[in-house]
Write a protein that holds these residues in place. Structure first.
Motif, mmCIF file in Angstrom:
data_model
loop_
_atom_site.group_PDB
_atom_site.id
_atom_site.type_symbol
_atom_site.label_atom_id
_atom_site.label_comp_id
_atom_site.label_asym_id
_atom_site.label_seq_id
_atom_site.Cartn_x
_atom_site.Cartn_y
_atom_site.Cartn_z
ATOM 1 N N THR A 122 -4.770 5.832 2.317
ATOM 2 C CA THR A 122 -3.943 4.655 2.060
ATOM 3 C C THR A 122 -4.587 3.844 0.946
ATOM 4 N N ARG A 123 -3.813 3.586 -0.133
ATOM 5 C CA ARG A 123 -4.348 2.898 -1.309
ATOM 6 C C ARG A 123 -3.534 1.645 -1.626
ATOM 7 N N PRO A 124 -4.204 0.568 -2.057
ATOM 8 C CA PRO A 124 -3.477 -0.633 -2.487
ATOM 9 C C PRO A 124 -2.667 -0.334 -3.740
ATOM 10 N N THR A 139 0.838 -1.201 0.000
ATOM 11 C CA THR A 139 0.000 0.000 0.000
ATOM 12 C C THR A 139 0.870 1.246 0.000
ATOM 13 N N ALA A 159 -7.294 -1.952 4.743
ATOM 14 C CA ALA A 159 -6.428 -1.498 3.648
ATOM 15 C C ALA A 159 -5.837 -2.684 2.895
#
Length: 463
Positions: free
Chosen positions: A164-166, A144, A205
């Motif tokens: 928070t992004r994959p 992430t 996440a």
């Protein structure tokens, strides 16, 4: 004075157990327009500087004038690196005394990342000093990327956003907006000492959702007035702006945005969902009944768990009913209430503007006026209400009532989930008494609530 047979003896109040006295102090002093930038979460010219943090979990307010107790340390944080230990008391920062949580918060409010401070500590009968350098790092989760941005509020100042992004996800992502509890603590995951909540955020996440959080005005990096001064309405304005901004982000699918309201956030979530379309709402450890009724039930429950007998429970409940009714219905300031009823001081109430959880009189009167329970009747999306069976801060029935309201108007839209042995801090315990005595955020994290959330998101179209 009458004496002899038939004389009326003075009424003697039964003594309070020591743990109950601590809980009463805790309850009384602690206790729920978007930017025009092209990418408002991550502007090209950010206005918010990264502030530094000490990296400690504070203990309950116990009235000890020696300073604020440290209940735990964030691994790798500034305090741990400086040799601070759990159990120490922070008595001063740069020679400025910090006898209370608020004094400590004020001393650190403008601390910048990399700033050097001197801590004065009380440790096992000795006063010692430790140099410490404030630090804050980005959240590091394998697979992430976390970015720190900002959201411009209706009041003209920016609040810190954390997204928070994959790394391996393609196309617009489903997103989960975590709305925090009543306290003035930061939602920056590197400062969250409650292990259960932190693990929940991390697991969501890792499951492929963009996780979004904002710090309240005046908290963490956010600009704005101090958290202990403004009201419920101003806080809601910041959350409204944040939700609108999140849904406009190019990497987020606005039709798959979920709200997760934690504690007080569970009161604020339906107000947001009644105004803006969301894919679903999860509330955990929250309330439904009017605030005065909630506080009376809460203090009864916690006092009973700490050993109070029936007579003591009645005295405590009566004190809370009197104080909160006069505050919220008669609109008397705590100083006026204590002038009229000085006996309330023994239950932890103070003649100050800070009422509970470091929040102001204005916050609670505006909360009372918001009629948040009625907002549930306007929520048309999917709802999951989660209650931990060992949650000593809120009642199972409140969560069931939320589900009942939704399903009466929109059959099948809401569901209830009970997480076995889980407390308000999303950690598991052998008993409810153990949870309240040990500190709700210090146990082993529970996976039950997170698993229920992820399954709910999928059923509601998140994946």
């Amino acid at each position: 004075m009458r004496t002899g047979v038939g004389a009326r003896s003075p009424v003697r109040r039964p003594p309070m157990p020591a743990m109950l006295t601590l809980i009463l102090t805790l309850l009384a002093s602690i206790a729920f327009a978007p930017s025009a930038l092209a990418d408002p979460l991550h502007p090209d010219e950010p206005t918010l500087a990264r502030r530094g943090v000490l990296g400690v979990q504070l203990g309950y307010a116990d009235g000890d004038a020696r300073g604020v107790a440290i209940a735990g340390l964030i691994p790798g944080g500034a305090a741990e690196r400086a040799g601070v230990l759990a159990g120490d008391r922070i008595t001063a920062i740069n020679d400025h005394p910090t006898p209370t949580h608020q004094a400590l918060s004020d001393a650190l409010r403008h601390g910048a990342e990399g700033q050097a401070l001197q801590l004065t500590l009380w440790r096992q009968g000795e006063t010692i000093t430790r140099p410490v350098t404030l630090a804050r790092r980005a959240l590091e989760l394998p697979g992430t990327t976390t970015t720190y941005g900002e959201v411009m509020t209706h009041h003209g100042y920016a609040v810190r956003s954390i997204l928070t992004r994959p790394d391996d996800a393609d196309g617009p992502l489903p997103a989960v907006f975590f709305i925090q509890g009543i306290s003035c603590g930061s939602m920056d995951a590197t400062t969250i000492a409650d292990r259960g909540l932190l693990k929940c955020i991390q697991d969501v996440a890792r499951a492929g959702y963009a996780v979004f959080m904002v710090d309240k005005p005046g908290v963490g990096d956010s600009a704005g007035p101090p958290c202990d001064e403004y009201g419920f309405d101003e806080e809601m304005q910041a959350f409204r702006a944040a939700l609108t901004t999140l849904k406009s982000h190019p990497d987020i699918d606005p039709s798959r945005v979920f709200l997760v309201g934690i504690s007080m956030g569970g009161i604020q979530a339906p107000l947001l969902a009644a105004e803006q379309d969301v894919a679903g709402v999860v509330v955990f450890g929250t309330g439904f009944v009017p605030w005065t009724e909630y506080m009376i039930a809460n203090v009864r429950r916690q006092a009973a768990l700490t050993g109070a007998n029936a007579a003591q429970l009645n005295l405590v409940a009566d004190a809370y009913a009197k104080f909160w009714s006069l505050l919220l219905y008669a609109r008397l300031h705590p100083s006026e209430i204590l002038d009229r009823h000085p006996d309330l001081a023994q239950y932890g109430f103070q003649p100050t503007d800070s009422v509970s959880a470091g929040r102001s009189v204005r916050f609670f009167t505006e909360l009372h006026d918001s009629q948040w329970a009625n907002a549930w009747s306007l929520v048309e999306t999917h709802v999951l209400a989660i209650h931990g069976s060992y949650d000593f801060v809120c009642d199972r029935r409140d969560h069931e009532w939320i589900v009942e309201v939704i399903n009466t108007l929109n059959p099948g839209k809401a569901e209830f989930f009970s997480a076995d042995r889980m407390c308000h801090g999303m950690t598991v315990w052998e008993s409810e008494r153990q949870a309240i005595r040990s500190g709700m955020g210090t146990g082993e994290p529970s996976d039950a609530a997170t698993e229920a959330m992820l399954a709910f998101f999928e059923r509601a179209g998140g994946k």
